[in-house]
Design a protein around this motif. Sequence first.
Motif, mmCIF file in Angstrom:
data_model
loop_
_atom_site.group_PDB
_atom_site.id
_atom_site.type_symbol
_atom_site.label_atom_id
_atom_site.label_comp_id
_atom_site.label_asym_id
_atom_site.label_seq_id
_atom_site.Cartn_x
_atom_site.Cartn_y
_atom_site.Cartn_z
ATOM 1 N N TYR A 3 50.332 33.216 45.913
ATOM 2 C CA TYR A 3 49.640 33.259 44.709
ATOM 3 C C TYR A 3 48.360 34.321 44.580
ATOM 4 O O TYR A 3 47.412 34.320 45.388
ATOM 5 N N ARG A 4 48.671 35.142 43.668
ATOM 6 C CA ARG A 4 47.181 36.023 43.403
ATOM 7 C C ARG A 4 47.024 36.361 42.047
ATOM 8 O O ARG A 4 47.733 36.256 41.124
ATOM 9 N N HIS A 5 45.693 36.381 41.801
ATOM 10 C CA HIS A 5 44.915 36.704 40.627
ATOM 11 C C HIS A 5 44.171 37.883 40.560
ATOM 12 O O HIS A 5 43.382 37.979 41.690
ATOM 13 N N VAL A 6 44.235 38.867 39.736
ATOM 14 C CA VAL A 6 43.291 40.067 39.857
ATOM 15 C C VAL A 6 42.374 40.087 38.550
ATOM 16 O O VAL A 6 42.994 39.854 37.253
ATOM 17 N N LEU A 7 41.169 40.193 38.605
ATOM 18 C CA LEU A 7 40.149 40.509 37.466
ATOM 19 C C LEU A 7 39.602 41.763 37.796
ATOM 20 O O LEU A 7 38.934 42.002 38.725
ATOM 21 N N ASP A 8 39.701 42.696 36.572
ATOM 22 C CA ASP A 8 39.169 43.977 36.476
ATOM 23 C C ASP A 8 38.015 43.697 35.604
ATOM 24 O O ASP A 8 38.210 43.424 34.502
ATOM 25 N N ILE A 18 31.326 36.921 34.474
ATOM 26 C CA ILE A 18 32.762 36.736 34.159
ATOM 27 C C ILE A 18 33.719 36.484 35.697
ATOM 28 O O ILE A 18 34.153 35.595 35.857
ATOM 29 N N ALA A 19 32.961 37.050 36.790
ATOM 30 C CA ALA A 19 33.521 36.800 38.034
ATOM 31 C C ALA A 19 33.348 35.361 38.508
ATOM 32 O O ALA A 19 34.077 34.627 39.006
ATOM 33 N N ARG A 20 32.257 34.911 38.495
ATOM 34 C CA ARG A 20 31.561 33.441 38.619
ATOM 35 C C ARG A 20 32.679 32.576 37.880
ATOM 36 O O ARG A 20 33.210 31.517 38.374
ATOM 37 N N GLU A 21 32.761 32.545 36.382
ATOM 38 C CA GLU A 21 33.470 31.666 35.654
ATOM 39 C C GLU A 21 35.289 31.964 36.084
ATOM 40 O O GLU A 21 35.648 30.717 36.117
ATOM 41 N N THR A 22 35.553 33.152 36.132
ATOM 42 C CA THR A 22 37.094 33.191 36.617
ATOM 43 C C THR A 22 37.189 32.646 38.282
ATOM 44 O O THR A 22 38.292 32.000 38.284
ATOM 45 N N THR A 23 36.298 32.810 38.928
ATOM 46 C CA THR A 23 36.563 31.999 40.293
ATOM 47 C C THR A 23 36.634 30.438 40.086
ATOM 48 O O THR A 23 37.464 29.885 40.855
ATOM 49 N N GLU A 24 35.779 29.874 39.382
ATOM 50 C CA GLU A 24 35.926 28.588 38.938
ATOM 51 C C GLU A 24 37.274 28.304 38.319
ATOM 52 O O GLU A 24 37.757 27.062 38.852
ATOM 53 N N LEU A 25 37.959 28.814 37.477
ATOM 54 C CA LEU A 25 39.137 28.726 36.996
ATOM 55 C C LEU A 25 40.212 28.825 37.836
ATOM 56 O O LEU A 25 41.044 28.027 38.030
ATOM 57 N N VAL A 26 40.066 29.821 38.733
ATOM 58 C CA VAL A 26 41.065 29.968 39.846
ATOM 59 C C VAL A 26 40.913 28.721 40.785
ATOM 60 O O VAL A 26 41.989 28.386 41.442
ATOM 61 N N LEU A 27 39.795 28.505 41.132
ATOM 62 C CA LEU A 27 39.573 27.166 42.174
ATOM 63 C C LEU A 27 40.431 25.983 41.542
ATOM 64 O O LEU A 27 40.910 25.148 42.343
#
Length: 138
Positions: A3-8, A18-27
Motif C-alpha cells: 500500500y502506498r499513499h503519495v502527498l505532493d 498538511i504532511a502531519r495531518e496526512t500522516t495521522e490519516l495514513v497511520l
Amino acid sequence: MPYRHVLDVPAMGSAVRIARETTELVLVECGVGLRHPNVGPVLLIVAELVTNAVRHAAAASPTITVTYAHGPGAFAFAVHDRHPWQPAPAGALGTAPGSGLAMVVEITMELGGTVVVRADADGRGKAIWITPPMKPRS
C-alpha cells in the motif's frame, strides 16, 4: 509493501501541517492508533523533514513529496525533494547534534528504526526514508 499513499505539497510553510495531518490519516488507515507510543515521534520526524525541505530545497524543488508505504506489520515513509545535496544520516549525529537531520536520525534510532537516503537516478534530488517500528493491523 503493497500500500502506498503519495502527498505532493508546495514547498512552503503550510506543507508541514498538511504532511502531519496526512500522516495521522495514513497511520489510522493502516491500523496504527494515534495513541501508539511512536506516533508522536513519527509526526515530529515528518514535520522536521518537511521543514528542512521547505527551508533548504524550495528554490530547487518547488514541490515536496511525502510517500507512505505500509503492509502487514510494516510502515515506512519518505520525504522527497529535488535539491541535489545528499545528506549522510550517519554523519549527521557527529557534525550537527540537535540540528534537523541529526534529530531525525537520533529519534529514529531511539525508536529502533532506520534512516536511508536514496538519491534520484539523475542525482538532482533525494528521498529520506524512515522505517519506524509501528505495528499496524494485518
